[in-house]
Design a protein around this motif. Structure first.
Motif, PDB file in Angstrom:
ATOM      1  N   MET A 104       4.864 -10.045  -5.789  1.00 25.60           N
ATOM      2  CA  MET A 104       4.584 -10.723  -4.524  1.00 25.60           C
ATOM      3  C   MET A 104       5.065 -12.164  -4.619  1.00 25.60           C
ATOM      4  SD  MET A 104       1.014  -9.395  -2.867  1.00 25.60           S
ATOM      5  CE  MET A 104       0.977  -7.771  -2.077  1.00 25.60           C
ATOM      6  N   VAL A 105       5.862 -12.548  -3.630  1.00 16.96           N
ATOM      7  CA  VAL A 105       6.413 -13.901  -3.565  1.00 16.96           C
ATOM      8  C   VAL A 105       5.963 -14.496  -2.242  1.00 16.96           C
ATOM      9  CG1 VAL A 105       8.496 -15.298  -3.651  1.00 16.96           C
ATOM     10  CG2 VAL A 105       8.404 -13.145  -4.904  1.00 16.96           C
ATOM     11  N   THR A 106       5.058 -15.467  -2.291  1.00 19.62           N
ATOM     12  CA  THR A 106       4.468 -15.975  -1.053  1.00 19.62           C
ATOM     13  C   THR A 106       4.002 -17.412  -1.202  1.00 19.62           C
ATOM     14  OG1 THR A 106       2.630 -15.620   0.502  1.00 19.62           O
ATOM     15  CG2 THR A 106       2.281 -14.979  -1.775  1.00 19.62           C
ATOM     16  N   ARG A 153      -3.830 -19.701  -2.915  1.00 17.94           N
ATOM     17  CA  ARG A 153      -5.255 -19.739  -3.253  1.00 17.94           C
ATOM     18  C   ARG A 153      -5.603 -18.578  -4.178  1.00 17.94           C
ATOM     19  NH1 ARG A 153      -8.773 -19.482   1.866  1.00 17.94           N
ATOM     20  NH2 ARG A 153      -7.447 -17.627   2.091  1.00 17.94           N
ATOM     21  N   LEU A 154      -6.607 -18.778  -5.003  1.00 15.64           N
ATOM     22  CA  LEU A 154      -7.010 -17.747  -5.950  1.00 15.64           C
ATOM     23  C   LEU A 154      -7.410 -16.466  -5.222  1.00 15.64           C
ATOM     24  CD1 LEU A 154      -7.510 -16.951  -8.855  1.00 15.64           C
ATOM     25  CD2 LEU A 154      -9.818 -17.917  -8.674  1.00 15.64           C
ATOM     26  N   ASP A 155      -8.087 -16.608  -4.069  1.00 14.84           N
ATOM     27  CA  ASP A 155      -8.497 -15.429  -3.299  1.00 14.84           C
ATOM     28  C   ASP A 155      -7.277 -14.651  -2.800  1.00 14.84           C
ATOM     29  OD1 ASP A 155     -11.124 -16.025  -3.698  1.00 14.84           O
ATOM     30  OD2 ASP A 155     -11.458 -16.911  -1.709  1.00 14.84           O
ATOM     31  N   ARG A 214       0.835  -1.206   0.000  1.00 16.11           N
ATOM     32  CA  ARG A 214       0.000   0.000   0.000  1.00 16.11           C
ATOM     33  C   ARG A 214       0.873   1.261   0.000  1.00 16.11           C
ATOM     34  NH1 ARG A 214      -2.688  -3.053   4.101  1.00 16.11           N
ATOM     35  NH2 ARG A 214      -4.657  -3.959   3.358  1.00 16.11           N
ATOM     36  N   GLU A 215       1.952   1.240   0.777  1.00 18.97           N
ATOM     37  CA  GLU A 215       2.829   2.406   0.859  1.00 18.97           C
ATOM     38  C   GLU A 215       3.528   2.658  -0.477  1.00 18.97           C
ATOM     39  OE1 GLU A 215       5.484   1.918   4.139  1.00 18.97           O
ATOM     40  OE2 GLU A 215       3.865   1.622   5.585  1.00 18.97           O
ATOM     41  N   MET A 233      -6.387 -10.793  -3.821  1.00 14.02           N
ATOM     42  CA  MET A 233      -6.153  -9.736  -2.838  1.00 14.02           C
ATOM     43  C   MET A 233      -4.811  -9.061  -3.097  1.00 14.02           C
ATOM     44  SD  MET A 233      -6.133  -9.941   1.326  1.00 14.02           S
ATOM     45  CE  MET A 233      -7.869 -10.417   1.326  1.00 14.02           C
ATOM     46  N   GLY A 234      -3.808  -9.872  -3.459  1.00 13.93           N
ATOM     47  CA  GLY A 234      -2.490  -9.304  -3.746  1.00 13.93           C
ATOM     48  C   GLY A 234      -2.541  -8.306  -4.885  1.00 13.93           C
ATOM     49  N   PHE A 235      -3.257  -8.653  -5.949  1.00 13.50           N
ATOM     50  CA  PHE A 235      -3.375  -7.745  -7.082  1.00 13.50           C
ATOM     51  C   PHE A 235      -4.177  -6.504  -6.705  1.00 13.50           C
ATOM     52  CE2 PHE A 235      -2.482 -11.624  -9.678  1.00 13.50           C
ATOM     53  CZ  PHE A 235      -1.336 -11.139 -10.304  1.00 13.50           C
ATOM     54  N   GLU A 236      -5.179  -6.672  -5.855  1.00  9.69           N
ATOM     55  CA  GLU A 236      -5.967  -5.520  -5.410  1.00  9.69           C
ATOM     56  C   GLU A 236      -5.119  -4.543  -4.597  1.00  9.69           C
ATOM     57  OE1 GLU A 236      -9.243  -7.125  -3.276  1.00  9.69           O
ATOM     58  OE2 GLU A 236     -10.239  -7.948  -5.052  1.00  9.69           O
ATOM     59  N   LEU A 237      -4.104  -5.079  -3.901  1.00 12.60           N
ATOM     60  CA  LEU A 237      -3.229  -4.240  -3.086  1.00 12.60           C
ATOM     61  C   LEU A 237      -2.200  -3.491  -3.932  1.00 12.60           C
ATOM     62  CD1 LEU A 237      -2.642  -6.720  -0.136  1.00 12.60           C
ATOM     63  CD2 LEU A 237      -3.790  -4.505   0.013  1.00 12.60           C
TER      64      LEU A 237
END
Length: 226
Positions: free
Chosen positions: A77-79, A83-85, A64-65, A89-93
């Motif tokens: 993002m590397v995690t 899950r698809l959700d 976000r920052e 969420m990652g793309f939304e962030l």
């Protein structure tokens, strides 16, 4: 290119850092959210490799920052969350790409290079000027169709100078962009690398020195060609 690795597993972070350095990519490591915030406030990064589950401010907070700063830094993002959700969420962030663990280092490097090319100020994958052709994807250099073998640091410095499009880059700037935060600010590595790079590229010189300011890339003058 400079990359920030935000990963709380030291061995994995070090392995990624070593892999990026082998590809002439400067890479810093933050093992928690606080370290990531500090490094982001001090340096400019092309890409941030961001683990979402880290101590301190979370990866989501860091994303976000970065998005709020509006500097055009790309987020990979590397995690382990696959899950698809979680991905949604990652793309939304604000993530530009998403890679789940475990992953192949080669794939990560390809994704990093692809994201860097999407930066608003990114240079094209192939740089050409004054008879010099630099393929930043294949890491190949040709001068007047003659292949030029370069070390990783020589290639990184040459890429930065060509991307500057004639602009003068100080030794400190080259040290920041082609090395990383562990580089000794009093080292003469930049001067030595520039000198050896000139010799590899051959005469007439394409890399010039502006005393007291730094180095720049420019085509030979008419006098130098005659």
């Amino acid at each position: 290119m400079r990359v920030l690795i935000v990963e709380d597993e030291p061995f994995l972070a070090e392995a990624i850092q070593d892999g990026l350095r082998l590809e002439a990519i400067a890479a810093d490591v933050a093992l928690d959210g606080f370290a990531a915030q500090e490094l982001l406030s001090l340096n400019t990064y092309d890409v941030v490799l961001l683990d979402r589950d880290i101590p301190g401010p979370s990866g989501d907070d860091i994303a976000r920052e970065i998005l709020t700063d509006g500097l055009g830094t790309r987020i990979l993002m590397v995690t382990a969350a696959d899950r698809l959700d979680d991905k949604a969420m990652g793309f939304e962030l604000g993530a530009d790409d998403y890679l789940t663990k475990p992953f192949a280092l080669r794939e990560l490097i390809m994704r990093v290079r692809a994201l860097a090319r999407r930066s608003p100020e990114a240079a094209p994958p192939v740089l050409e000027s004054a008879g010099l052709r630099v393929d930043t994807f294949r890491r190949e250099v040709y001068r007047d169709q003659r292949y030029v073998a370069l070390t990783r640091k020589q290639f990184a410095v040459l890429e930065e100078l060509m991307r500057a499009d004639g602009g003068v880059l100080s030794a400190e700037t080259l040290l920041e962009r082609a090395w990383d935060e562990n580089a000794d600010p009093f080292t003469n590595s930049v001067r030595i690398t520039i000198s050896s790079l000139r010799k590899r590229l051959g005469e007439p010189w394409l890399i010039h020195t502006r005393p007291g300011s730094g180095y720049y890339f420019a085509a030979p003058t008419v006098e130098e060609l005659t």
